[in-house]
Motif scaffolding. Structure first.
Motif, mmCIF file in Angstrom:
data_model
loop_
_atom_site.group_PDB
_atom_site.id
_atom_site.type_symbol
_atom_site.label_atom_id
_atom_site.label_comp_id
_atom_site.label_asym_id
_atom_site.label_seq_id
_atom_site.Cartn_x
_atom_site.Cartn_y
_atom_site.Cartn_z
ATOM 1 N N UNK A 1 48.881 47.878 34.370
ATOM 2 C CA UNK A 1 48.677 48.776 35.507
ATOM 3 C C UNK A 1 49.698 49.909 35.480
ATOM 4 N N UNK A 2 50.936 49.605 35.124
ATOM 5 C CA UNK A 2 51.956 50.649 35.014
ATOM 6 C C UNK A 2 51.628 51.663 33.942
ATOM 7 N N UNK A 3 51.115 51.194 32.817
ATOM 8 C CA UNK A 3 50.720 52.116 31.745
ATOM 9 C C UNK A 3 49.600 53.033 32.222
ATOM 10 N N UNK A 4 48.604 52.457 32.884
ATOM 11 C CA UNK A 4 47.485 53.265 33.395
ATOM 12 C C UNK A 4 47.974 54.211 34.482
ATOM 13 N N UNK A 5 48.901 53.755 35.306
ATOM 14 C CA UNK A 5 49.402 54.578 36.412
ATOM 15 C C UNK A 5 50.128 55.821 35.900
ATOM 16 N N UNK A 6 50.851 55.687 34.794
ATOM 17 C CA UNK A 6 51.646 56.807 34.308
ATOM 18 C C UNK A 6 50.927 57.640 33.241
ATOM 19 N N UNK A 7 49.697 57.312 32.908
ATOM 20 C CA UNK A 7 48.926 58.160 32.007
ATOM 21 C C UNK A 7 48.522 59.445 32.718
ATOM 22 N N UNK A 8 48.552 60.558 32.020
ATOM 23 C CA UNK A 8 48.087 61.785 32.677
ATOM 24 C C UNK A 8 46.571 61.731 32.903
ATOM 25 N N UNK A 9 46.116 62.343 33.989
ATOM 26 C CA UNK A 9 44.679 62.312 34.317
ATOM 27 C C UNK A 9 43.846 63.119 33.339
ATOM 28 N N UNK A 10 44.429 64.132 32.772
ATOM 29 C CA UNK A 10 43.681 64.935 31.803
ATOM 30 C C UNK A 10 44.183 64.602 30.408
ATOM 31 N N UNK B 1 53.405 24.416 33.022
ATOM 32 C CA UNK B 1 52.673 25.339 32.155
ATOM 33 C C UNK B 1 51.780 26.266 32.981
ATOM 34 N N UNK B 2 51.154 25.744 34.033
ATOM 35 C CA UNK B 2 50.296 26.589 34.864
ATOM 36 C C UNK B 2 51.110 27.636 35.617
ATOM 37 N N UNK B 3 52.309 27.276 36.028
ATOM 38 C CA UNK B 3 53.180 28.262 36.669
ATOM 39 C C UNK B 3 53.554 29.360 35.677
ATOM 40 N N UNK B 4 53.830 28.981 34.430
ATOM 41 C CA UNK B 4 54.133 29.968 33.396
ATOM 42 C C UNK B 4 52.921 30.854 33.112
ATOM 43 N N UNK B 5 51.717 30.280 33.128
ATOM 44 C CA UNK B 5 50.495 31.066 32.907
ATOM 45 C C UNK B 5 50.342 32.118 33.993
ATOM 46 N N UNK B 6 50.563 31.730 35.232
ATOM 47 C CA UNK B 6 50.448 32.680 36.349
ATOM 48 C C UNK B 6 51.476 33.798 36.203
ATOM 49 N N UNK B 7 52.706 33.434 35.880
ATOM 50 C CA UNK B 7 53.758 34.448 35.747
ATOM 51 C C UNK B 7 53.479 35.389 34.569
ATOM 52 N N UNK B 8 53.081 34.839 33.416
ATOM 53 C CA UNK B 8 52.764 35.686 32.255
ATOM 54 C C UNK B 8 51.583 36.601 32.566
ATOM 55 N N UNK B 9 50.558 36.061 33.224
ATOM 56 C CA UNK B 9 49.379 36.857 33.549
ATOM 57 C C UNK B 9 49.690 37.997 34.501
ATOM 58 N N UNK B 10 50.466 37.699 35.539
ATOM 59 C CA UNK B 10 50.797 38.744 36.513
ATOM 60 C C UNK B 10 51.726 39.797 35.910
ATOM 61 N N UNK C 1 43.715 44.432 39.744
ATOM 62 C CA UNK C 1 42.909 43.268 40.114
ATOM 63 C C UNK C 1 42.068 42.730 38.959
ATOM 64 N N UNK C 2 41.239 43.531 38.293
ATOM 65 C CA UNK C 2 40.514 42.957 37.154
ATOM 66 C C UNK C 2 41.436 42.598 35.990
ATOM 67 N N UNK C 3 42.552 43.317 35.868
ATOM 68 C CA UNK C 3 43.492 43.016 34.797
ATOM 69 C C UNK C 3 44.194 41.689 35.036
ATOM 70 N N UNK C 4 44.527 41.381 36.277
ATOM 71 C CA UNK C 4 45.180 40.105 36.553
ATOM 72 C C UNK C 4 44.238 38.934 36.289
ATOM 73 N N UNK C 5 42.974 39.069 36.669
ATOM 74 C CA UNK C 5 41.994 38.024 36.351
ATOM 75 C C UNK C 5 41.858 37.889 34.844
ATOM 76 N N UNK C 6 41.770 39.011 34.154
ATOM 77 C CA UNK C 6 41.602 39.014 32.705
ATOM 78 C C UNK C 6 42.754 38.307 32.011
#
Length: 120
Positions: free
Chosen positions: A110-119, A94-103, A47-52
């Protein structure tokens, strides 16, 4: 494709401020997840990453996704109605492309954070 910006000056600065705030919020969320070992909450980074990412791409492309669909242009002085249909068509694409690139970027982060080990 040609460029048809619909924001300028103050509007771009506002989006960059939102980007920096969302970046801090994203790092705070990641920090919270790893400090409290909450592996189930890793999807909250999206969520904060998509806004960012969306506001960053808006600032870089100088195109507001909302203004382009409403047909408004704000180059710093005042709001104006976009009268050129070709420019409006380019802005909407262009706005449609911005939304797609952002998402897509938010999903990758999010995938990178999801697959990082917790420790670490």
């Amino acid at each position: 494709m040609q460029s048809c910006p619909n924001i300028g000056g103050r509007e771009i600065r506002m989006r960059l401020y939102i980007f920096y705030f969302s970046l801090i919020l994203t790092f705070g969320t990641i920090f919270y997840i790893f400090i409290y070992n909450s592996g189930q909450l890793r999807f909250l980074v999206f969520f904060p990453t998509s806004v960012m990412t969306i506001v960053l791409f808006e600032a870089l492309d100088k195109t507001c996704i909302i203004y382009s669909y409403l047909g408004i242009k704000n180059m710093g002085e005042k709001y104006k109605r976009e009268k050129n249909f070709d420019s409006l068509k380019i802005q909407r694409f262009k706005s449609l492309r911005i939304i797609m690139k952002g998402l897509m970027t938010a999903i990758v982060i999010t995938g990178i954070v999801y697959f990082l080990p917790l420790t670490i």
